[in-house]
Design a protein around this motif. Structure first.
Motif, PDB file in Angstrom:
ATOM      1  N   ILE A 127      44.128  68.553  27.081  1.00 27.29           N
ATOM      2  CA  ILE A 127      44.147  68.279  28.520  1.00 27.29           C
ATOM      3  C   ILE A 127      42.727  68.096  29.051  1.00 27.29           C
ATOM      4  O   ILE A 127      42.545  67.644  30.175  1.00 27.29           O
ATOM      5  CB  ILE A 127      44.852  69.410  29.298  1.00 27.29           C
ATOM      6  CG1 ILE A 127      44.133  70.758  29.058  1.00 27.29           C
ATOM      7  CG2 ILE A 127      46.320  69.491  28.919  1.00 27.29           C
ATOM      8  CD1 ILE A 127      44.682  71.899  29.896  1.00 27.29           C
ATOM      9  N   GLN A 128      41.723  68.455  28.247  1.00 32.73           N
ATOM     10  CA  GLN A 128      40.338  68.321  28.660  1.00 32.73           C
ATOM     11  C   GLN A 128      39.692  67.086  28.028  1.00 32.73           C
ATOM     12  O   GLN A 128      40.116  66.631  26.970  1.00 32.73           O
ATOM     13  CB  GLN A 128      39.536  69.559  28.241  1.00 32.73           C
ATOM     14  CG  GLN A 128      40.069  70.857  28.815  1.00 32.73           C
ATOM     15  CD  GLN A 128      39.138  72.010  28.546  1.00 32.73           C
ATOM     16  OE1 GLN A 128      37.960  71.948  28.861  1.00 32.73           O
ATOM     17  NE2 GLN A 128      39.661  73.070  27.968  1.00 32.73           N
ATOM     18  N   GLU A 129      38.671  66.568  28.698  1.00 33.22           N
ATOM     19  CA  GLU A 129      37.893  65.508  28.067  1.00 33.22           C
ATOM     20  C   GLU A 129      37.178  66.096  26.865  1.00 33.22           C
ATOM     21  O   GLU A 129      36.631  67.200  26.928  1.00 33.22           O
ATOM     22  CB  GLU A 129      36.888  64.908  29.047  1.00 33.22           C
ATOM     23  CG  GLU A 129      36.103  63.761  28.438  1.00 33.22           C
ATOM     24  CD  GLU A 129      35.255  63.010  29.451  1.00 33.22           C
ATOM     25  OE1 GLU A 129      34.023  63.102  29.355  1.00 33.22           O
ATOM     26  OE2 GLU A 129      35.836  62.353  30.325  1.00 33.22           O
ATOM     27  N   LEU A 130      37.165  65.360  25.776  1.00 38.15           N
ATOM     28  CA  LEU A 130      36.607  65.861  24.526  1.00 38.15           C
ATOM     29  C   LEU A 130      35.241  65.258  24.236  1.00 38.15           C
ATOM     30  O   LEU A 130      35.009  64.067  24.469  1.00 38.15           O
ATOM     31  CB  LEU A 130      37.537  65.535  23.354  1.00 38.15           C
ATOM     32  CG  LEU A 130      38.939  66.131  23.400  1.00 38.15           C
ATOM     33  CD1 LEU A 130      39.772  65.599  22.242  1.00 38.15           C
ATOM     34  CD2 LEU A 130      38.893  67.655  23.371  1.00 38.15           C
ATOM     35  N   THR A 131      34.340  66.090  23.731  1.00 36.24           N
ATOM     36  CA  THR A 131      33.169  65.589  23.029  1.00 36.24           C
ATOM     37  C   THR A 131      33.623  65.380  21.597  1.00 36.24           C
ATOM     38  O   THR A 131      33.917  66.341  20.884  1.00 36.24           O
ATOM     39  CB  THR A 131      32.009  66.598  23.068  1.00 36.24           C
ATOM     40  OG1 THR A 131      31.592  66.786  24.418  1.00 36.24           O
ATOM     41  CG2 THR A 131      30.831  66.096  22.245  1.00 36.24           C
ATOM     42  N   SER A 132      33.736  64.131  21.186  1.00 36.52           N
ATOM     43  CA  SER A 132      34.302  63.833  19.877  1.00 36.52           C
ATOM     44  C   SER A 132      33.249  63.191  18.987  1.00 36.52           C
ATOM     45  O   SER A 132      32.243  62.661  19.477  1.00 36.52           O
ATOM     46  CB  SER A 132      35.506  62.889  20.027  1.00 36.52           C
ATOM     47  OG  SER A 132      36.295  62.904  18.861  1.00 36.52           O
ATOM     48  N   ASP A 133      33.497  63.257  17.700  1.00 37.72           N
ATOM     49  CA  ASP A 133      32.528  62.748  16.728  1.00 37.72           C
ATOM     50  C   ASP A 133      32.873  61.331  16.298  1.00 37.72           C
ATOM     51  O   ASP A 133      34.046  60.970  16.180  1.00 37.72           O
ATOM     52  CB  ASP A 133      32.478  63.661  15.503  1.00 37.72           C
ATOM     53  CG  ASP A 133      31.918  65.025  15.843  1.00 37.72           C
ATOM     54  OD1 ASP A 133      30.692  65.132  16.005  1.00 37.72           O
ATOM     55  OD2 ASP A 133      32.716  65.980  15.954  1.00 37.72           O
ATOM     56  N   VAL A 134      31.842  60.566  16.047  1.00 36.85           N
ATOM     57  CA  VAL A 134      31.996  59.196  15.575  1.00 36.85           C
ATOM     58  C   VAL A 134      30.924  58.935  14.526  1.00 36.85           C
ATOM     59  O   VAL A 134      29.847  59.546  14.571  1.00 36.85           O
ATOM     60  CB  VAL A 134      31.881  58.197  16.752  1.00 36.85           C
ATOM     61  CG1 VAL A 134      30.533  58.302  17.436  1.00 36.85           C
ATOM     62  CG2 VAL A 134      32.111  56.769  16.297  1.00 36.85           C
ATOM     63  N   ILE A 135      31.234  58.111  13.548  1.00 39.35           N
ATOM     64  CA  ILE A 135      30.256  57.689  12.551  1.00 39.35           C
ATOM     65  C   ILE A 135      30.132  56.177  12.656  1.00 39.35           C
ATOM     66  O   ILE A 135      31.145  55.475  12.674  1.00 39.35           O
ATOM     67  CB  ILE A 135      30.687  58.080  11.122  1.00 39.35           C
ATOM     68  CG1 ILE A 135      30.896  59.599  11.023  1.00 39.35           C
ATOM     69  CG2 ILE A 135      29.650  57.625  10.095  1.00 39.35           C
ATOM     70  CD1 ILE A 135      31.577  60.035   9.725  1.00 39.35           C
ATOM     71  N   TYR A 136      28.913  55.689  12.747  1.00 39.64           N
ATOM     72  CA  TYR A 136      28.705  54.246  12.748  1.00 39.64           C
ATOM     73  C   TYR A 136      27.509  53.927  11.861  1.00 39.64           C
ATOM     74  O   TYR A 136      26.739  54.817  11.476  1.00 39.64           O
ATOM     75  CB  TYR A 136      28.516  53.698  14.167  1.00 39.64           C
ATOM     76  CG  TYR A 136      27.314  54.220  14.921  1.00 39.64           C
ATOM     77  CD1 TYR A 136      26.050  53.647  14.769  1.00 39.64           C
ATOM     78  CD2 TYR A 136      27.442  55.273  15.832  1.00 39.64           C
ATOM     79  CE1 TYR A 136      24.949  54.119  15.468  1.00 39.64           C
ATOM     80  CE2 TYR A 136      26.352  55.744  16.532  1.00 39.64           C
ATOM     81  CZ  TYR A 136      25.107  55.160  16.359  1.00 39.64           C
ATOM     82  OH  TYR A 136      24.017  55.634  17.054  1.00 39.64           O
TER      83      TYR A 136
END
Length: 263
Positions: A127-136
């Motif tokens: 329900i909360q905005e997430l700090t999410s991980d990404v790899i590029y």
């Protein structure tokens, strides 16, 4: 750089999140963070503790501190400033496991795989905005190579049971400074590199181009298929009786999960 007596013998004018030295004495690190912290000696101490701010400009400098390469063109996070948002790890081509070891051939202007952050509201997860991980990945000129991996796209492959899913959905700690919740906190990311598991059996899970990650907050280590993006191998997060992981004993806060290089 310090010697075996703890004496400083050389300094580079950048921060490290982390810092990695290349053959020849060049150093990879960060020139600035989103909170305006530069690489001057009186500000480096503010980067300590558990905060790990996102990097704005990710750079490579020579032994003498001259800038040789930089990248900051990933995301603004609504700040109006383009940032790399790099955190915790990255890998330069020909350096798969996080450090150079015998038998690795250095590529002077190779591609760079970057672990970074993005902010997302994903109702299916929380329900909360997430700090999410990404790899590029970017090349030496700063162009995206086309490889991107977004952790939030692979939620169903991470092995969470119903109680864990509920905890993630409505029980995450909200970070007011970041205006989001850090649900995975991936703290290491590297290519597998050449390994006997692949050499001897051709098991595609251990393809040298696949990527191994460590999620500190969710207590698992996983391998990502470079070809498909799927999680193809995982240990954790379930350490209960009857699981193979139970024999390990539960781990928490693990860092730098990587394949030991051949030799």
């Amino acid at each position: 750089m310090i010697d075996m007596d703890g004496l400083i013998i050389h300094e580079w004018p950048i921060n490290g999140n982390p810092a990695k030295m290349l053959p020849g004495g060049s150093l990879l690190g960060s020139k600035s963070t989103r909170r305006g912290q530069a690489a001057s000696s009186d500000q480096q101490s503010t980067l300590g503790g558990r905060d790990f701010p996102d990097v704005v400009e990710f750079v490579q400098v020579s032994w003498n501190g001259q800038e040789e390469w930089s990248f900051s063109n990933w995301d603004t996070d609504d700040t109006g400033i383009m940032m790399s948002r790099q955190h915790h790890d990255y890998q330069r081509e020909s350096n798969p496991t996080g450090y150079f070891s015998p038998g690795q051939e250095f590529i002077a202007q190779g591609k760079t795989l970057i672990l970074a952050r993005e902010n997302k509201l994903i109702p299916e997860i929380s329900i909360q905005e997430l700090t999410s991980d990404v790899i590029y990945e970017v090349d030496w000129r700063g162009n995206f190579t086309g490889f991107e991996w977004h952790a939030s796209d692979h939620f169903d492959e991470m092995g969470f049971d119903e109680s864990a899913r509920k905890a993630i959905y409505d029980g995450l700690t909200y970070d007011e400074d970041k205006d989001s919740a850090d649900w995975l906190h991936i703290n290491s990311m590297s290519l597998l590199g050449q390994n006997h598991w692949y050499d001897e059996t051709q098991d595609k899970r251990f393809n040298p181009e696949n990527i191994i990650i460590s999620s500190r907050n969710a207590n698992f280590v996983a391998i990502i298929s470079r070809a498909t993006g799927d999680i193809v191998w995982r240990v954790g997060p379930d350490f209960s009786t009857g699981t193979p992981e139970h024999n390990l004993g539960q781990f928490v806060g693990q860092h730098h999960a990587h394949m030991i290089p051949n030799g």
